[in-house]
Design an enzyme around this catalytic site. Structure first.
Site, PDB file in Angstrom:
ATOM      1  N   ARG A 244      46.168  20.652 -40.353  1.00  0.00           N
ATOM      2  CA  ARG A 244      47.393  20.212 -41.199  1.00  0.00           C
ATOM      3  C   ARG A 244      48.501  20.817 -40.573  1.00  0.00           C
ATOM      4  NH1 ARG A 244      44.534  16.196 -41.500  1.00  0.00           N
ATOM      5  NH2 ARG A 244      44.131  15.007 -43.394  1.00  0.00           N
ATOM      6  N   GLU A 273      55.261  14.781 -40.675  1.00  0.00           N
ATOM      7  CA  GLU A 273      54.842  13.594 -39.618  1.00  0.00           C
ATOM      8  C   GLU A 273      55.471  12.290 -40.190  1.00  0.00           C
ATOM      9  OE1 GLU A 273      50.472  13.496 -39.377  1.00  0.00           O
ATOM     10  OE2 GLU A 273      50.407  15.719 -38.689  1.00  0.00           O
ATOM     11  N   HIS A 291      48.857  12.811 -34.257  1.00  0.00           N
ATOM     12  CA  HIS A 291      47.799  12.915 -35.100  1.00  0.00           C
ATOM     13  C   HIS A 291      46.840  11.836 -35.132  1.00  0.00           C
ATOM     14  CE1 HIS A 291      46.840  14.126 -39.549  1.00  0.00           C
ATOM     15  NE2 HIS A 291      45.836  13.933 -39.165  1.00  0.00           N
TER      16      HIS A 291
HETATM   17  O1  LIG Z   1      43.514  14.018 -40.102  1.00  0.00           O
HETATM   18  C1  LIG Z   1      42.657  13.313 -40.254  1.00  0.00           C
HETATM   19  C2  LIG Z   1      41.599  13.591 -41.507  1.00  0.00           C
HETATM   20  O2  LIG Z   1      41.631  14.387 -42.113  1.00  0.00           O
HETATM   21  O3  LIG Z   1      40.718  12.851 -41.394  1.00  0.00           O
END
Ligand SMILES: O=CC(=O)O
Length: 329
Positions: A244, A273, A291
């Protein structure tokens, strides 16, 4: 006009988040569930929930697309299940859900391979300049300049994995195949793992040439990759982040990349984001990705199936297929 009414006797599933993550869910399964979507209404969210979602026992959050606050939970007195489609659960208040005795189903292991693959892809791209080379060719620079700056070897590199859970372990396995030397930082030392363990991420960084961030975002890991860790990693060090964005102090990361105080970065995740610091756009040693580590066609088909299986299990009082149980993280 808002419509919260039941559709026959179908079990009701409230949907909050990014429905586009599961495009075929409604078309395939609206004969099995009644999907209640505040996004189809003009009402403010809390008003919609208080008016139409009082009896909803299941909540689906596609794409982790909403921060599930107590204000939202207060409007949902019947809620007993949250199905979220992500692996990371930082959008959920885990202690609060446990206190309210609301179960969680999540993506479990579904995305592990994809995320590990992208992490290695980003590392290779940063070191061997795949995206930079692509621009060099497509922008017609090659014939005029001819000279393209040197890349770096992956083979033999000392790589530090931050978070040796399922994803971190898969990244390590892949990088072993490239002849890399692996060490890691985790909350605890893993008994059966052959890699060197550092209980402190700062020490890990001091002994590595690249860090791959694979852990989840928690109060403990927020800004864990801070100035000191970046200094320890050194001016040639590379950071790859598939966890993250907020695990890294992004302002410091950007500053160091611009000043040449860090070797490069491969980033699939960002602090705010979809905002990405524009200062990174012209840096050839930085590879940016929106992402998308989990967004493969195959995984999305699996995800729709998994969501439906969890909902069906819940509504027929069977054990969830992918329950989240580790509240310690
Ligand atoms: O970022 C994507 C997830 O956490 O599945």
């Amino acid at each position: 006009m808002a419509s919260g009414g039941h559709s026959g006797e179908l079990p009701e599933v409230l949907v909050l988040g990014f429905p586009w993550v599961l495009p075929s869910l409604e078309s395939q399964f609206s004969n099995r569930f009644h999907f209640l979507k505040p996004s189809n209404s003009d009402l403010p969210l809390l008003q919609f929930l208080s008016s139409f979602a009082q009896s909803a026992r299941a909540l689906l959050i596609p794409g982790g697309g909403i921060q599930l606050t107590s204000a939202i939970l207060d409007c949902l007195p019947a809620l007993k299940l949250v199905v979220t489609t992500s692996t990371g659960l930082d959008h959920l208040d885990l202690p609060e859900l446990r206190r309210r005795e609301i179960d969680i189903a999540y993506a479990g292991n579904l995305f592990t391979q994809d995320v590990a693959d992208l992490a290695v892809g980003l590392l290779i791209d940063v070191l061997m300049k795949v995206s930079a080379g692509d621009r060099f060719v497509k922008q017609g620079i090659w014939p005029s300049k001819r000279k393209f700056s040197l890349g770096l070897k992956l083979s033999g590199k000392q790589i530090g994995i931050v978070g040796l859970g399922k994803i971190g372990t898969e990244v390590a396995k892949r990088l072993e195949g490239f002849g890399c030397r692996i060490s890691y930082n985790s909350r605890t030392k893993k008994p059966l793992v052959p890699y060197s363990y550092y209980s402190n991420v700062h020490e890990l960084a001091a002994n590595c040439e690249a860090l791959i961030i694979c852990c989840g975002l928690t109060a403990e890991t927020r800004h864990m990759i801070d100035r000191d860790v970046m200094v320890a990693l050194g001016k040639d060090g590379v950071i790859v982040n598939v966890g993250r964005g907020a695990i890294v102090d992004e302002t410091e990361l950007v500053r160091r990349l611009i000043q040449g105080e860090l070797g490069g970065a491969g980033l699939d995740v960002f602090e705010n984001e979809p905002e990405v610091p524009e200062e990174l756009f012209n840096l050839d040693n930085v590879v940016l990705s929106p992402h998308v580590a989990v967004l493969t066609t195959e995984s999305m088909v699996g995800l729709t199936q998994l969501v439906v299986e969890n909902l069906e299990a819940f509504f027929s009082n069977k054990p969830l297929v992918t329950p989240f149980e580790d509240y310690s993280s």
